[in-house]
Design a protein around this motif. Structure first.
Motif, PDB file in Angstrom:
ATOM      1  N   THR A 117      10.212  22.951  21.764  1.00  0.00           N
ATOM      2  CA  THR A 117       9.715  22.056  22.587  1.00  0.00           C
ATOM      3  C   THR A 117       8.279  22.471  23.123  1.00  0.00           C
ATOM      4  O   THR A 117       7.776  21.261  23.803  1.00  0.00           O
ATOM      5  N   GLU A 118       7.860  23.667  22.880  1.00  0.00           N
ATOM      6  CA  GLU A 118       6.549  23.939  23.521  1.00  0.00           C
ATOM      7  C   GLU A 118       5.364  23.498  22.807  1.00  0.00           C
ATOM      8  O   GLU A 118       4.292  23.491  22.809  1.00  0.00           O
ATOM      9  N   MET A 119       5.802  22.886  21.488  1.00  0.00           N
ATOM     10  CA  MET A 119       5.076  22.274  20.552  1.00  0.00           C
ATOM     11  C   MET A 119       5.407  20.758  20.536  1.00  0.00           C
ATOM     12  O   MET A 119       5.631  20.518  19.264  1.00  0.00           O
ATOM     13  N   PRO A 120       4.978  19.741  21.186  1.00  0.00           N
ATOM     14  CA  PRO A 120       5.699  18.578  21.038  1.00  0.00           C
ATOM     15  C   PRO A 120       4.859  17.771  20.091  1.00  0.00           C
ATOM     16  O   PRO A 120       3.966  17.938  19.398  1.00  0.00           O
ATOM     17  N   GLN A 121       5.469  16.520  19.945  1.00  0.00           N
ATOM     18  CA  GLN A 121       4.900  15.684  19.004  1.00  0.00           C
ATOM     19  C   GLN A 121       3.343  15.120  19.540  1.00  0.00           C
ATOM     20  O   GLN A 121       3.200  15.171  20.634  1.00  0.00           O
ATOM     21  N   GLY A 122       2.444  15.177  18.577  1.00  0.00           N
ATOM     22  CA  GLY A 122       1.099  15.183  18.751  1.00  0.00           C
ATOM     23  C   GLY A 122       0.411  16.153  18.681  1.00  0.00           C
ATOM     24  O   GLY A 122      -0.924  16.219  18.822  1.00  0.00           O
ATOM     25  N   SER A 123       1.098  17.229  18.462  1.00  0.00           N
ATOM     26  CA  SER A 123       0.227  18.534  18.568  1.00  0.00           C
ATOM     27  C   SER A 123      -0.365  19.220  17.087  1.00  0.00           C
ATOM     28  O   SER A 123      -0.095  18.330  16.112  1.00  0.00           O
ATOM     29  N   LEU A 124      -1.224  20.122  16.925  1.00  0.00           N
ATOM     30  CA  LEU A 124      -1.744  20.494  16.044  1.00  0.00           C
ATOM     31  C   LEU A 124      -1.623  21.871  15.870  1.00  0.00           C
ATOM     32  O   LEU A 124      -1.346  22.699  16.727  1.00  0.00           O
ATOM     33  N   MET A 125      -0.785  22.460  14.683  1.00  0.00           N
ATOM     34  CA  MET A 125      -0.554  23.971  14.477  1.00  0.00           C
ATOM     35  C   MET A 125      -1.299  24.557  13.145  1.00  0.00           C
ATOM     36  O   MET A 125      -0.934  23.943  12.104  1.00  0.00           O
ATOM     37  N   VAL A 175     -10.015  21.583  21.599  1.00  0.00           N
ATOM     38  CA  VAL A 175      -8.780  21.294  20.879  1.00  0.00           C
ATOM     39  C   VAL A 175      -7.729  22.178  21.143  1.00  0.00           C
ATOM     40  O   VAL A 175      -7.850  23.337  20.655  1.00  0.00           O
ATOM     41  N   VAL A 176      -6.224  21.642  21.736  1.00  0.00           N
ATOM     42  CA  VAL A 176      -5.479  22.514  21.629  1.00  0.00           C
ATOM     43  C   VAL A 176      -4.824  22.861  19.953  1.00  0.00           C
ATOM     44  O   VAL A 176      -4.413  21.950  19.334  1.00  0.00           O
ATOM     45  N   LEU A 177      -4.621  24.285  19.777  1.00  0.00           N
ATOM     46  CA  LEU A 177      -4.130  24.526  18.368  1.00  0.00           C
ATOM     47  C   LEU A 177      -3.230  25.376  18.584  1.00  0.00           C
ATOM     48  O   LEU A 177      -3.404  26.724  18.845  1.00  0.00           O
ATOM     49  N   HIS A 178      -2.048  25.129  18.221  1.00  0.00           N
ATOM     50  CA  HIS A 178      -0.935  26.083  18.153  1.00  0.00           C
ATOM     51  C   HIS A 178      -0.957  26.915  16.880  1.00  0.00           C
ATOM     52  O   HIS A 178      -1.626  26.485  15.944  1.00  0.00           O
ATOM     53  N   GLU A 179      -0.036  28.009  16.970  1.00  0.00           N
ATOM     54  CA  GLU A 179       0.190  28.761  15.589  1.00  0.00           C
ATOM     55  C   GLU A 179       1.550  29.119  15.523  1.00  0.00           C
ATOM     56  O   GLU A 179       2.283  29.366  16.182  1.00  0.00           O
ATOM     57  N   GLY A 180       2.093  28.696  14.178  1.00  0.00           N
ATOM     58  CA  GLY A 180       3.172  29.242  13.956  1.00  0.00           C
ATOM     59  C   GLY A 180       3.848  29.180  12.510  1.00  0.00           C
ATOM     60  O   GLY A 180       2.707  29.084  11.245  1.00  0.00           O
TER      61      GLY A 180
END
Length: 272
Positions: A117-125, A175-180
């Motif tokens: 849930t910490e990486m919701p719809q609309g995110s980039l990873m 730009v917020v960029l998650h990693e996973g």
């Protein structure tokens, strides 16, 4: 002659002296990036002898050759998926063809479901690693030593230096960029809630139906790989109000497309 060398000959003719070092694979709903390539040359897959044809909505089925961010690129506007019924070795064909004409770095993209849930719809990873429990691999079968080794190290499959560069570019753009970690699920059905719970216990953060065979093929033939998932939904069971569909994936990808295109273009420009 190997099928990838036949495809490479077609690419060489289309390149007409250009020597791109960067290859790009565009995922579902992310094809707009190819429309931003300058001085484009188009090579439809159906004009290449014995080349598989992409059959999925949102995948145009052609190579686009030209300039992006001031760099020469070869872009796949439409990829091949295992669920379309292709031999797994065919998934390596376009990657090997690009490598044969001099591509050294592969940027892979996809649409994916988030398992956190910490990486919701609309995110980039940006993908740091993957899990492949499919039982399938594009390298199964006789090995071509001219392409790559029989056994290949995957310890840095998604190149850590390229990931760091991508984070730096994203940060500079705001730009917020998650990693996973990405989990490859062959599809074509979406995952069950029970499967998603299992994948989460295995340490995955996002799930999708592509990318992993392409990454394996690229690393095998000596390419560096960086990959980004456009998060189009929470995975099965995480939002009981949502019904998953390909139409939903394409619609949500469209809302991310502009941010994705700006990020990739800036990253490609930084490779000069």
């Amino acid at each position: 002659m190997s099928k990838h060398l036949i495809a490479a000959d077609h690419l060489k003719r289309a390149l007409d002296g250009r020597q791109p070092k960067i290859g790009i694979i565009l995922g579902s709903g992310l094809g707009d990036l190819a429309d931003q390539i300058e001085d484009p040359v188009y090579l439809p897959y159906d004009q290449i002898e014995n080349f598989p044809m992409s059959t999925v909505a949102g995948h145009s089925g052609r190579f686009v050759i030209g300039s992006l961010g001031g760099q020469q690129v070869i872009c796949m506007q439409g990829r091949l998926h295992s669920y379309e019924g292709f031999d797994y070795s065919d998934l390596a064909l376009p990657i090997r063809a690009m490598r044969a004409v001099g591509v050294e770095m592969l940027f892979i993209s996809n649409a994916a479901g988030s398992m956190t849930t910490e990486m919701p719809q609309g995110s980039l990873m940006v993908i740091s690693d993957h899990v492949n429990w499919s039982g399938f691999n594009p390298l199964i079968g006789a090995n071509d030593d001219n392409v790559g080794p029989r056994f290949v190290d995957m310890g840095n499959a998604y190149d850590r230096d390229l990931r760091a560069q991508l984070h730096e570019v994203a940060g500079g753009m705001g730009v917020v960029l998650h990693e996973g970690v990405y989990f490859w699920y062959t599809g074509p059905n979406f995952e069950t809630p029970a499967e998603i719970r299992a994948f989460r216990m295995l340490g995955a953060d996002a799930v999708g139906m592509s990318t992993v065979p392409e990454c394996i093929a690229a690393v095998h033939c000596g390419m560096k790989v960086v990959a980004v998932s456009a998060i189009t939904n929470l995975a099965a069971g995480m939002d009981v109000t949502q019904t998953l569909s390909h139409e939903h994936t394409l619609a949500q990808s469209a809302t991310i497309s502009d941010r994705f295109c700006r990020l990739v273009t800036a990253f490609v420009a930084a490779q000069g």
